[in-house]
Design a protein around this motif. Structure first.
Motif, short mmCIF file in Angstrom:
data_model
loop_
_atom_site.label_atom_id
_atom_site.label_comp_id
_atom_site.label_asym_id
_atom_site.label_seq_id
_atom_site.Cartn_x
_atom_site.Cartn_y
_atom_site.Cartn_z
N GLU A 1 -93.76 116.52 44.55
CA GLU A 1 -94.61 116.20 43.40
C GLU A 1 -95.22 117.45 42.75
OE1 GLU A 1 -94.86 113.02 42.30
OE2 GLU A 1 -93.35 112.70 43.86
N ARG B 1 -95.89 118.14 39.04
CA ARG B 1 -97.06 117.61 38.33
C ARG B 1 -98.12 118.68 38.19
NH1 ARG B 1 -97.28 112.23 41.92
NH2 ARG B 1 -99.52 112.49 41.70
N GLY C 1 -102.27 110.92 40.78
CA GLY C 1 -101.28 109.87 40.73
C GLY C 1 -101.77 108.62 40.02
N LEU D 1 -96.40 107.10 39.70
CA LEU D 1 -96.56 108.39 40.38
C LEU D 1 -97.02 108.13 41.81
CD1 LEU D 1 -98.51 110.21 37.54
CD2 LEU D 1 -96.15 110.62 38.18
N ILE D 2 -96.50 108.93 42.71
CA ILE D 2 -96.92 108.80 44.11
C ILE D 2 -98.34 109.34 44.24
CG2 ILE D 2 -96.42 109.49 46.50
CD1 ILE D 2 -93.54 110.08 45.47
N GLU D 3 -99.14 108.65 45.05
CA GLU D 3 -100.51 109.13 45.23
C GLU D 3 -100.52 110.41 46.05
OE1 GLU D 3 -103.08 106.56 47.40
OE2 GLU D 3 -104.79 107.91 47.14
#
Lengths: 268, 437
Positions: free
Chosen positions: B109, B112, B156, B218-220
């Motif tokens: 991730e 981001r 996220g 979105l993944i936390e």
């Protein structure tokens, strides 16, 4: 004794001057039994003053006599504690809206100009019309240009106050006040901080303004100006109005001891 | 050509003397050196001494960072004596570089974070560069859209508001709206504009809360995984952005005519100025949870951020107050006499000048705040300093110079940020200078 009750002003018309009419009925400022203290110190004592629309009043007196404090009460830069002040039909109280209303109608010119140094001359002049009167910017700028031309410095419009001479700054300050279309103008020792050769240009501007019929209260030591344009001279001492009269009478035939003493000091 | 006769009483020049070049020792490099560095014997001694000191410092750093440095290697063994150990161990930094930048942010991730950096940098350039178009729009976006964008992207989004949170919100909304109606009514003014204004603000907050709860797929990434430069920047930027407006409000409040407001501001300022930041951070991370009702958990990073922001606001308030007091009274009177009300006077006349006067002090506070963020490393948050320290204890990279190198890297990173702030403030001061204070 020292208390001279405001009498009905007379519209005097000297042949050499343009006609400066004083209204018979339209009261601009009415101060009744006004008192002010700074802490324990009694600065203003039983002030009574009635100013008609179109009057030009010069306030004279030794320093510390309360002249500036008195005119600063008229637009509430200072608060009075007793008595009434009515400006243009609006009584000054703690009501902020009323105070703002009065300040919109009353222009003030200070000893130290108090221009805003971070704004250009043009911005100094258009700020209040745009933000207080909500005048469109183009219109405010046209107005400002007109008044700057009137005080004879249109070419300085895009400079900053710091780039101007003292006399020019004071004329900008006058133009800035005029941009709000005030009905009354207060001058607090407008020439005291100026070099001698700059006093004249500022006084000329003020004379012109008087000739156009502006109601003016001027705290000044310029006795020549008082003779030329004032229709009344007020003499203050120790926080009270000691004597007031037409300039001719005031200068040639002062009544009160303090007035005589003061005049003998400043007129040689 | 008539030459000047020293004995003559009268003299008429028949030919003007043309210009000639100044003596070689007066102009150019030699002239400058002679005038500034060797103008007198003490000056010459000082110059030579200064050059010697500079040589000592520069040669030490150059020796460590470049000449004796190790530039490649797979582990701490490469930096071990006898072959190395005199200079920096740069492969250690490159191996850990990503951790220094992202902390333990989920690897898949990290784009981001990059995106936030990129958007932030572009926005900053747009905002800072003088000739860019619509800079006020840039300011608006950077202060509103960008924080929300970053918040969603970094965490996220998809916040869960179940449980007591929603109920609390509803109660708070009712209380605030009620107050907005009652207070103007008590002071006998029309409550409708106040209620509308408050309602609009609440709606905006609700909208932001809603945006944060949307599932963008979105993944936390928990804040406990954040770290390194990311955390340093997040804390510092939030602190800076919050402390300036909040500090201004506190400074104005401290000068207010209304005693209640004045007392609240004085107590706030003096409280936060009176306690060390470390204490604040310990209180926030250790004590605060004890006072919270069961089940309510406030994020550790958020608590630290609030602590830092309040702390900085108190300092900022005093800086701004200094500027307010430096302005002549005539400026207030000039504005009042024109009929400007309090807020217009402050916003148009007083604050622009007061803030301009204290730009150096404001930026000092910002720089101090930026460096103070390193203190969060002692309450279990891994900011850049925290990451550097934990990297230094990695057995794989054990060497006599590993942590030295990491600290040098840290110092350079901090210096670059602080020095840029400092230069920008000098540039701003020059730009805003209109001749007379």
């Amino acid at each position: 004794m020292a208390e001279a009750k405001a009498k009905k002003p007379q519209a005097e018309k000297k042949p050499t001057q343009p006609v400066m009419t004083v209204s018979e009925t339209d009261v601009a400022i009415e101060v009744t039994d006004m008192n002010k203290w700074y802490g324990d110190f009694h600065v203003l004592k039983d002030i009574n003053l009635k100013v008609m629309q179109g009057e030009r009043i010069v306030v004279a007196g030794p320093s510390g006599s309360g002249k500036s404090t008195m005119i600063r009460c008229i637009n509430r830069l200072e608060e009075h504690q007793k008595g009434r002040i009515v400006v243009d039909g609006i009584e000054l109280t703690n009501d902020l809206k009323k105070i703002d209303e009065v300040r919109r109608e009353v222009g003030m010119v200070f000893q130290h100009f108090n221009l805003f140094p971070h704004l250009t001359i043009m911005e100094n002049c258009t700020l209040a019309p745009i933000w207080v009167r909500k005048t469109p910017k183009a219109e405010a700028e046209a107005d400002a240009m007109r008044y700057l031309t009137k005080v004879k410095i249109p070419e300085q419009a895009h400079k900053y106050p710091g780039q101007l001479s003292g006399g020019q700054q004071q004329r900008v300050a006058i133009a800035r006040s005029l941009c709000m279309n005030p009905r009354i103008m207060l001058f607090d020792e407008p020439t005291s901080a100026l070099d001698p050769e700059m006093i004249k240009e500022v006084l000329e501007t003020m004379v012109e303004l008087a000739q156009e019929g502006m109601t003016m209260i001027v705290v000044t030591h310029e006795m020549g100006f008082a003779r030329q344009v004032a229709n009344r001279v007020i003499f203050m001492d120790e926080g009270q109005i000691v004597e007031q009269n037409e300039p001719e009478e005031f200068f040639t035939n002062p009544q009160h001891e303090r007035t005589k003493e003061f005049l003998s000091q400043i007129l040689h | 050509m008539a030459t000047y006769d020293k004995n003559a009483v009268a003299f008429v020049r028949s030919e003007m003397v043309g210009e000639s070049a100044a003596p070689a020792g007066e102009v150019g490099v030699t002239g400058w050196v002679r005038k500034n560095l060797f103008s007198s014997i003490p000056n010459s001694i000082l110059t030579i001494f200064g050059i010697y000191i500079a040589y000592l410092g520069i040669s030490t750093i150059a020796n460590f960072a470049f000449i004796h440095a190790v530039w490649s290697g797979e582990s701490g063994a490469a930096c071990q004596p006898p072959d190395a150990g005199e200079g920096a161990c740069w492969p250690f930094i490159s191996a850990y570089f990503k951790q220094f930048v992202y902390g333990r942010f989920t690897i898949s991730e990290r784009w981001r974070v990059d995106l936030v950096y990129l958007v932030g940098a572009l926005g900053l350039i747009w905002l800072v560069y003088e000739r860019s178009p619509k800079r006020s729009l840039a300011a608006l976006l950077m202060l509103t859209a960008f924080p929300i964008f970053s918040l969603i992207l970094l965490t996220g989004g998809n916040f869960d508001y179940s449980g007591p949170f929603l109920l609390t919100c509803v109660i708070l909304t009712a209380v605030i709206l009620g107050a907005a109606f009652v207070i103007p009514t008590l002071t006998k003014s029309n409550p409708v504009p106040t209620v509308i204004a408050v309602a609009v603000i609440l709606l905006i907050i609700a909208f932001i809360l809603f945006l944060c709860s949307v599932d963008f797929g979105l993944i936390e990434v928990e804040t406990s995984l954040w770290g390194g430069l990311l955390m340093t920047l997040v804390i510092a930027v939030v602190g800076i952005v919050v402390s300036l407006p909040f500090g201004v409000v506190l400074a104005l409040g401290r000068q207010s005519n209304m005693p209640i407001i004045r007392i609240i501001c004085v107590v706030f300022i003096e409280f936060w100025r009176g306690v060390p930041l470390i204490t604040v951070l310990f209180m926030a991370s250790v004590m605060l949870p004890l006072f919270m009702p069961k089940g309510v958990q406030v994020d550790n990073l958020l608590r630290a951020m609030i602590g830092v922001a309040f702390f900085a606001s108190a300092y900022m308030a005093e800086v701004v107050r200094g500027g307010l007091q430096a302005l002549p009274k005539g400026q207030y009177e000039g504005a009042q006499a024109l009929g400007l009300n309090y807020w217009k006077m402050m916003g148009l006349i007083i604050l622009p000048q007061a803030l301009k006067l204290v730009i150096p002090a404001i930026v000092s506070t910002f720089i101090g705040l930026f460096k103070d963020t390193t203190l969060v490393s002692i309450v279990g948050l891994f900011d850049l300093l925290g990451m550097v320290q934990s990297a230094g204890s990695d057995p794989k990279w054990t060497s006599p110079v590993s942590s030295h190198t990491a600290y040098l890297f840290l110092a350079v990173v901090f210096w670059v940020f602080c020095f840029s702030m400092s230069r920008y403030s000098i540039y701003m001061e020059k730009k805003l200078d209109t001749g007379h204070g």
